[in-house]
Write an enzyme that holds these catalytic residues in place. Structure first.
Site, mmCIF file in Angstrom:
data_model
loop_
_atom_site.group_PDB
_atom_site.id
_atom_site.type_symbol
_atom_site.label_atom_id
_atom_site.label_comp_id
_atom_site.label_asym_id
_atom_site.label_seq_id
_atom_site.Cartn_x
_atom_site.Cartn_y
_atom_site.Cartn_z
ATOM 1 N N ARG A 145 -5.675 5.766 8.035
ATOM 2 C CA ARG A 145 -5.206 6.123 9.367
ATOM 3 C C ARG A 145 -4.647 4.946 10.155
ATOM 4 O O ARG A 145 -3.554 5.029 10.731
ATOM 5 C CB ARG A 145 -6.350 6.741 10.207
ATOM 6 C CG ARG A 145 -6.609 8.177 9.934
ATOM 7 C CD ARG A 145 -8.087 8.461 10.079
ATOM 8 N NE ARG A 145 -8.759 7.810 8.981
ATOM 9 C CZ ARG A 145 -8.893 8.374 7.777
ATOM 10 N NH1 ARG A 145 -8.516 9.587 7.584
ATOM 11 N NH2 ARG A 145 -9.461 7.721 6.776
ATOM 12 N N THR A 146 -5.404 3.865 10.218
ATOM 13 C CA THR A 146 -4.992 2.773 11.108
ATOM 14 C C THR A 146 -3.675 2.170 10.617
ATOM 15 O O THR A 146 -2.723 2.003 11.395
ATOM 16 C CB THR A 146 -6.101 1.706 11.176
ATOM 17 O OG1 THR A 146 -7.328 2.375 11.465
ATOM 18 C CG2 THR A 146 -5.806 0.674 12.254
ATOM 19 N N LYS A 150 -3.851 -17.657 -3.728
ATOM 20 C CA LYS A 150 -3.704 -19.027 -4.239
ATOM 21 C C LYS A 150 -4.535 -20.021 -3.439
ATOM 22 O O LYS A 150 -4.446 -21.217 -3.658
ATOM 23 C CB LYS A 150 -2.232 -19.449 -4.157
ATOM 24 C CG LYS A 150 -1.273 -18.561 -4.899
ATOM 25 C CD LYS A 150 0.165 -19.034 -4.609
ATOM 26 C CE LYS A 150 1.185 -17.962 -4.924
ATOM 27 N NZ LYS A 150 2.477 -18.228 -4.276
ATOM 28 N N ARG A 169 -6.053 -5.971 9.908
ATOM 29 C CA ARG A 169 -7.419 -5.532 9.574
ATOM 30 C C ARG A 169 -7.987 -6.530 8.586
ATOM 31 O O ARG A 169 -7.311 -6.946 7.644
ATOM 32 C CB ARG A 169 -7.445 -4.133 8.983
ATOM 33 C CG ARG A 169 -8.844 -3.791 8.448
ATOM 34 C CD ARG A 169 -9.002 -2.373 8.048
ATOM 35 N NE ARG A 169 -9.068 -1.511 9.217
ATOM 36 C CZ ARG A 169 -9.335 -0.208 9.168
ATOM 37 N NH1 ARG A 169 -9.555 0.371 7.995
ATOM 38 N NH2 ARG A 169 -9.385 0.512 10.257
ATOM 39 N N HIS A 214 -13.076 -2.283 16.883
ATOM 40 C CA HIS A 214 -11.910 -1.489 16.459
ATOM 41 C C HIS A 214 -11.295 -0.926 17.753
ATOM 42 O O HIS A 214 -11.365 0.279 18.018
ATOM 43 C CB HIS A 214 -12.367 -0.380 15.518
ATOM 44 C CG HIS A 214 -11.270 0.237 14.696
ATOM 45 N ND1 HIS A 214 -9.922 0.060 14.968
ATOM 46 C CD2 HIS A 214 -11.332 1.060 13.605
ATOM 47 C CE1 HIS A 214 -9.216 0.740 14.071
ATOM 48 N NE2 HIS A 214 -10.044 1.340 13.228
HETATM 49 N N1 CP Z 1 -10.530 5.413 11.590
HETATM 50 C C1 CP Z 1 -10.089 4.459 10.729
HETATM 51 O O1 CP Z 1 -10.107 3.251 11.034
HETATM 52 O O2 CP Z 1 -9.630 4.940 9.545
HETATM 53 P P1 CP Z 1 -8.999 4.059 8.378
HETATM 54 O O3 CP Z 1 -10.117 3.163 7.850
HETATM 55 O O4 CP Z 1 -8.495 5.026 7.357
HETATM 56 O O5 CP Z 1 -7.919 3.216 8.981
#
Ligand code: CP
Length: 307
Positions: free
Chosen positions: A55-56, A84, A105, A133
């Site tokens: 999703r993110t 590396k 992320r 998040h």
């Molecule tokens: N909600 C969420 O962060 O989903 P993903 O880990 O799929 O990005």
């Protein structure tokens, strides 16, 4: 008044004031009603995902593309020169010279903060370990307001892995602005970390901690389910013991409020039985869709194309 957004980083939800949050939600609402296909023409976002995501990553990338911008990046650090031995700092410093904004992320807490020190380009934290998040929280707030028509005076249950779940850390910190009543439902060993509990206490909002959800769910407006975060456990036997602590089934919904809605940041594993999807209470797929509009708003604001 919201603070100027142009060129800001979004590392933690605590970087945003209540008026900042409400402004992002308003801009997202406008974009949901009226698409802006050329808004970010000529801009490039780097999508740097050092940890799995559906999703993110895809909603950030789609947000950029649907606003007319372009995307580069990676979804697996193994294809980068990190393999590396290059540091995260150097990696982000270089990428910042190529693009206008970076969505990141990373499995390590603090990685987004470190990245923000490596570049002047805006860093958007798409999740750093078990820490934060913030963009998930913004889409969660958008969704709560959409389905309940308000953000204040709500009873909200956060259920599952409150220790390692970064979405509930950010969400609890944001909800202190809105005078909600919180029920924190988790096995004792997976309860909310003390530093978040301290924030809740200081804010004066009402909250309580529970080990069972049955006695609570009939009185709340939102049940926010979360996955037990297998990847954060060092002891796999402990994970096996806890993984099915909460499974929401249709039989639990017999006495809930008519207007109660179920949310989940997803992915789910076993926490919500699939037959719940067909009930009027399920709102997690709409929630995921809202990520697109909220991330469009964030990109437009940080790139100075919206105010
Ligand atoms: N909600 C969420 O962060 O989903 P993903 O880990 O799929 O990005």
């Amino acid at each position: 008044m919201p603070t100027e957004f142009k060129n800001r980083d979004i590392i933690s939800i605590t970087d945003l004031s209540k008026s900042d949050i409400l402004h992002i939600l308003k801009v997202a609402e406008d974009l949901k009603k009226k698409p802006r296909p050329d808004l970010l023409k000529g801009n490039i976002m780097a999508s740097c995902f050092f940890e799995n995501s559906t999703r993110t990553r895809l909603s950030f990338e789609t947000a950029m593309l649907r606003l007319g911008g372009n995307v580069t990046g990676f979804s697996n650090a193994d294809v980068t020169s990190i393999k590396k031995g290059e540091t995260l700092y150097d990696t982000i410093k270089i990428i910042g010279q190529y693009v206008d904004v970076i969505a990141l992320r990373h499995p390590l807490e603090g990685a987004a903060k470190l990245a923000s020190e490596a570049t002047d380009k805006p860093i958007i934290n798409g999740g750093d370990g078990a820490n934060q998040h913030p963009t998930q929280t913004l889409l969660d707030l958008f969704t709560i307001r959409e389905c309940q028509k308000k953000l204040t005076d709500l009873k909200i249950a956060l259920v599952g892995d409150l220790k390692y779940g970064r979405t509930v850390h950010s969400l609890a910190q944001a909800l202190v602005h809105f005078g909600v009543r919180l029920y924190l439902i988790a096995p004792n060993v997976l309860q909310m970390p003390n530093h978040i509990l301290d924030t809740l206490k200081l804010s004066g909002i009402k909250f309580s901690m529970h080990e069972n959800m049955e006695s609570i769910i009939n009185k709340v407006d939102i049940i926010y389910m979360t996955r037990i975060q297998e990847e954060r456990f060092t002891d796999k036997i402990e994970y096996e013991r806890l993984k099915d602590s909460f499974i929401l089934k249709t039989e639990h919904l017999k006495k809930v409020q008519n207007s109660m809605r179920i949310m989940h940041p997803l992915p789910r594993v076993n926490e919500i039985s699939p037959d719940v999807d067909k009930t009027k209470h399920a709102y997690y797929f709409e929630q995921a869709k809202n990520g697109l509009f909220v991330r469009q708003a964030i990109l437009g604001l940080l790139l100075g194309k919206l105010n």
